[in-house]
Design a protein around this motif. Sequence first.
Motif, PDB file in Angstrom:
ATOM      1  N   TRP A 151       0.827  -1.207   0.000  1.00  0.00           N
ATOM      2  CA  TRP A 151       0.000   0.000   0.000  1.00  0.00           C
ATOM      3  C   TRP A 151       0.865   1.262   0.000  1.00  0.00           C
ATOM      4  N   ALA A 152       2.060   1.155   0.609  1.00  0.00           N
ATOM      5  CA  ALA A 152       2.978   2.298   0.597  1.00  0.00           C
ATOM      6  C   ALA A 152       3.592   2.473  -0.783  1.00  0.00           C
ATOM      7  N   GLN A 153       3.870   1.370  -1.462  1.00  0.00           N
ATOM      8  CA  GLN A 153       4.382   1.468  -2.826  1.00  0.00           C
ATOM      9  C   GLN A 153       3.332   2.036  -3.773  1.00  0.00           C
ATOM     10  N   MET A 154       2.080   1.795  -3.478  1.00  0.00           N
ATOM     11  CA  MET A 154       0.993   2.334  -4.303  1.00  0.00           C
ATOM     12  C   MET A 154       0.886   3.851  -4.193  1.00  0.00           C
ATOM     13  N   TYR A 209      -1.192   7.531  -5.637  1.00  0.00           N
ATOM     14  CA  TYR A 209      -2.105   8.384  -4.872  1.00  0.00           C
ATOM     15  C   TYR A 209      -1.434   9.601  -4.230  1.00  0.00           C
ATOM     16  N   TYR A 210      -0.109   9.790  -4.457  1.00  0.00           N
ATOM     17  CA  TYR A 210       0.577  10.913  -3.826  1.00  0.00           C
ATOM     18  C   TYR A 210      -0.006  12.282  -4.183  1.00  0.00           C
ATOM     19  N   PRO A 211      -0.603  12.493  -5.387  1.00  0.00           N
ATOM     20  CA  PRO A 211      -1.171  13.822  -5.672  1.00  0.00           C
ATOM     21  C   PRO A 211      -2.237  14.247  -4.658  1.00  0.00           C
ATOM     22  N   LEU A 212      -2.967  13.282  -4.118  1.00  0.00           N
ATOM     23  CA  LEU A 212      -3.978  13.597  -3.117  1.00  0.00           C
ATOM     24  C   LEU A 212      -3.324  14.117  -1.844  1.00  0.00           C
ATOM     25  N   ILE A 213      -2.221  13.502  -1.437  1.00  0.00           N
ATOM     26  CA  ILE A 213      -1.493  13.949  -0.252  1.00  0.00           C
ATOM     27  C   ILE A 213      -0.941  15.353  -0.489  1.00  0.00           C
ATOM     28  N   PHE A 214      -0.369  15.562  -1.664  1.00  0.00           N
ATOM     29  CA  PHE A 214       0.223  16.866  -1.991  1.00  0.00           C
ATOM     30  C   PHE A 214      -0.802  17.990  -1.885  1.00  0.00           C
ATOM     31  N   SER A 215      -2.029  17.716  -2.289  1.00  0.00           N
ATOM     32  CA  SER A 215      -3.053  18.757  -2.363  1.00  0.00           C
ATOM     33  C   SER A 215      -3.420  19.328  -1.003  1.00  0.00           C
ATOM     34  N   PHE A 216      -3.240  18.548   0.054  1.00  0.00           N
ATOM     35  CA  PHE A 216      -3.693  18.991   1.368  1.00  0.00           C
ATOM     36  C   PHE A 216      -2.544  19.267   2.339  1.00  0.00           C
ATOM     37  N   VAL A 217      -1.315  19.334   1.822  1.00  0.00           N
ATOM     38  CA  VAL A 217      -0.168  19.598   2.687  1.00  0.00           C
ATOM     39  C   VAL A 217      -0.262  20.979   3.332  1.00  0.00           C
ATOM     40  N   ALA A 218      -0.561  22.015   2.540  1.00  0.00           N
ATOM     41  CA  ALA A 218      -0.596  23.378   3.078  1.00  0.00           C
ATOM     42  C   ALA A 218      -1.667  23.528   4.149  1.00  0.00           C
ATOM     43  N   ILE A 219      -2.861  23.011   3.877  1.00  0.00           N
ATOM     44  CA  ILE A 219      -3.952  23.108   4.854  1.00  0.00           C
ATOM     45  C   ILE A 219      -3.608  22.305   6.102  1.00  0.00           C
ATOM     46  N   GLY A 220      -3.042  21.123   5.901  1.00  0.00           N
ATOM     47  CA  GLY A 220      -2.660  20.289   7.040  1.00  0.00           C
ATOM     48  C   GLY A 220      -1.626  20.968   7.920  1.00  0.00           C
ATOM     49  N   LEU A 221      -0.619  21.606   7.305  1.00  0.00           N
ATOM     50  CA  LEU A 221       0.408  22.292   8.074  1.00  0.00           C
ATOM     51  C   LEU A 221      -0.151  23.525   8.778  1.00  0.00           C
ATOM     52  N   LEU A 222      -1.115  24.195   8.136  1.00  0.00           N
ATOM     53  CA  LEU A 222      -1.748  25.352   8.775  1.00  0.00           C
ATOM     54  C   LEU A 222      -2.490  24.930  10.041  1.00  0.00           C
ATOM     55  N   VAL A 223      -3.256  23.857   9.952  1.00  0.00           N
ATOM     56  CA  VAL A 223      -3.995  23.362  11.113  1.00  0.00           C
ATOM     57  C   VAL A 223      -3.035  22.930  12.216  1.00  0.00           C
ATOM     58  N   HIS A 244      10.330  10.249  -9.139  1.00  0.00           N
ATOM     59  CA  HIS A 244       9.655  10.431  -7.855  1.00  0.00           C
ATOM     60  C   HIS A 244       8.787   9.222  -7.527  1.00  0.00           C
ATOM     61  N   SER A 245       8.043   8.740  -8.513  1.00  0.00           N
ATOM     62  CA  SER A 245       7.194   7.565  -8.301  1.00  0.00           C
ATOM     63  C   SER A 245       8.041   6.310  -8.102  1.00  0.00           C
ATOM     64  N   LYS A 246       9.141   6.222  -8.834  1.00  0.00           N
ATOM     65  CA  LYS A 246      10.010   5.047  -8.701  1.00  0.00           C
ATOM     66  C   LYS A 246      10.612   4.962  -7.297  1.00  0.00           C
ATOM     67  N   GLN A 247      10.928   6.127  -6.717  1.00  0.00           N
ATOM     68  CA  GLN A 247      11.503   6.117  -5.377  1.00  0.00           C
ATOM     69  C   GLN A 247      10.486   5.670  -4.339  1.00  0.00           C
ATOM     70  N   LEU A 248       9.230   6.047  -4.525  1.00  0.00           N
ATOM     71  CA  LEU A 248       8.184   5.591  -3.613  1.00  0.00           C
ATOM     72  C   LEU A 248       8.013   4.071  -3.681  1.00  0.00           C
ATOM     73  N   ILE A 249       8.349   3.481  -4.818  1.00  0.00           N
ATOM     74  CA  ILE A 249       8.242   2.033  -4.997  1.00  0.00           C
ATOM     75  C   ILE A 249       9.495   1.315  -4.497  1.00  0.00           C
ATOM     76  N   ARG A 250      10.650   1.979  -4.599  1.00  0.00           N
ATOM     77  CA  ARG A 250      11.953   1.325  -4.378  1.00  0.00           C
ATOM     78  C   ARG A 250      12.055   0.683  -2.994  1.00  0.00           C
ATOM     79  N   LYS A 251      12.536  -0.566  -2.967  1.00  0.00           N
ATOM     80  CA  LYS A 251      12.747  -1.302  -1.733  1.00  0.00           C
ATOM     81  C   LYS A 251      14.220  -1.675  -1.540  1.00  0.00           C
TER      82      LYS A 251
END
Length: 444
Positions: free
Chosen positions: A249-252, A256-270, A425-432
Amino acid sequence: MAVKPERGQNSFPHLKYPVYREKDPRTAYQWLKGKHILDGAEGFWRIHDSLYDLTDFVSTHPGGPQWISVTKGTDITEAFETHHLHGIAETLLPKYFIKKVDTPRNSPFTFKEDGFYITLKQKIQNKLKDMPNDLREKSDLIIDTLFLALLITSPLCCTLWSQDLILGGVLSVVTGLILSGLTISAHNYFHRADNWRMYLFNLSGMSYEDWRISHSLSHHLHTNTLNDLELSMLEPFLQYMPNKEKPIWAQMASFYYPLIFSFVAIGLLVKEICTGIIQMDSKKLKWANIIQFFLPIWMWSLGGLSLAWTLVVWISIVIPSSWFFMIFGLTAGHHSPGNFFDGDIPRDEYYDWGIHQLDTCEERVDYTDSHFKSLTRFGYHALHHLFPTLDHAELKYLYPTLQEHCEKFEIELRRASYMKSFISHSKQLIRKRPNNFREKKKIY
């Protein structure tokens, strides 16, 4: 949380594991709290193997008081070496000397006088003397123009949303792109001495004060190691470190990383507001936090919408801005499967800090033909990491010096296109599997 000194780091098992790395919420001040425990500074400031009492220097520090005040009780060797290019700081240190320490630094990096980084630093010092005087004005013009554009388009978004949803949505994305460019440009300023343009970073919803810690003091100085807070804050959702047991699921996350990226600023503000209110780890809210809410107030006063709908439109700007900021930032060259990450085999137990920076960066060639792109897209990133207090406009003139120096030390200055970095960037998220940097030449 109890300290576990018996637990070593993965790539550097002789070093202690960061105390609070896996304790939520992972914040800048919590990171500093962990360094207080492990750095052996005894409540002072440690530089190499000496302790200094810089208390009386806080208010007169040319770069501003924050750099000194927040690092009390920590090892600031990397910050000291990389943030001072004119030799003045070295002459002042003896005045504040306390004593020598015998305990080894909890860092694998060296700054030998004949090593890669210090000799490069000496060359850069000489080059700066011949630099054109008006270079920084070019950066000032760009960021000021972006700020003006944001002031115009943000309330206009409110007006268009009330008239045409499609046009309103399109302008929100465009305004988000402008805001991301402004935010990245402001990052160029918070690395330097205190100045008014660094506060523009807060318009993104994020905090320049926290980023001076999480980005300047953590990510820049301990890139892709366990002390890189920018990586640990994204876990467990985005796991960049190579790990043979990395779950599927972490390699996946490569999808799905674009979803995480979209809410970084709001998350850090909170996170910023909540931890500031409860004063977690000595974090306090300051007047600059008001700037984080300037944009919605500005839009509400001029846009003609109710406060509730203005906040909706503001969020529709912040989300794409956060996405653009992270897309350009996390593909700045650090997140490639050919780069060093904790979990890989390093060149040695202890080695030159500057070489480590090049091992963790794959330079993007797309953003070197235009100062606008360099300033708003984290261009000349290897040089920026090596000398963060320099303006991006100055880096272009220093690049040939870096290239020649790398050839002398037989250190590869790796390059890639933006598209390759994006895919990497995606390959690094997959790399083990770990990389072995010990096989590289060691003439440094």
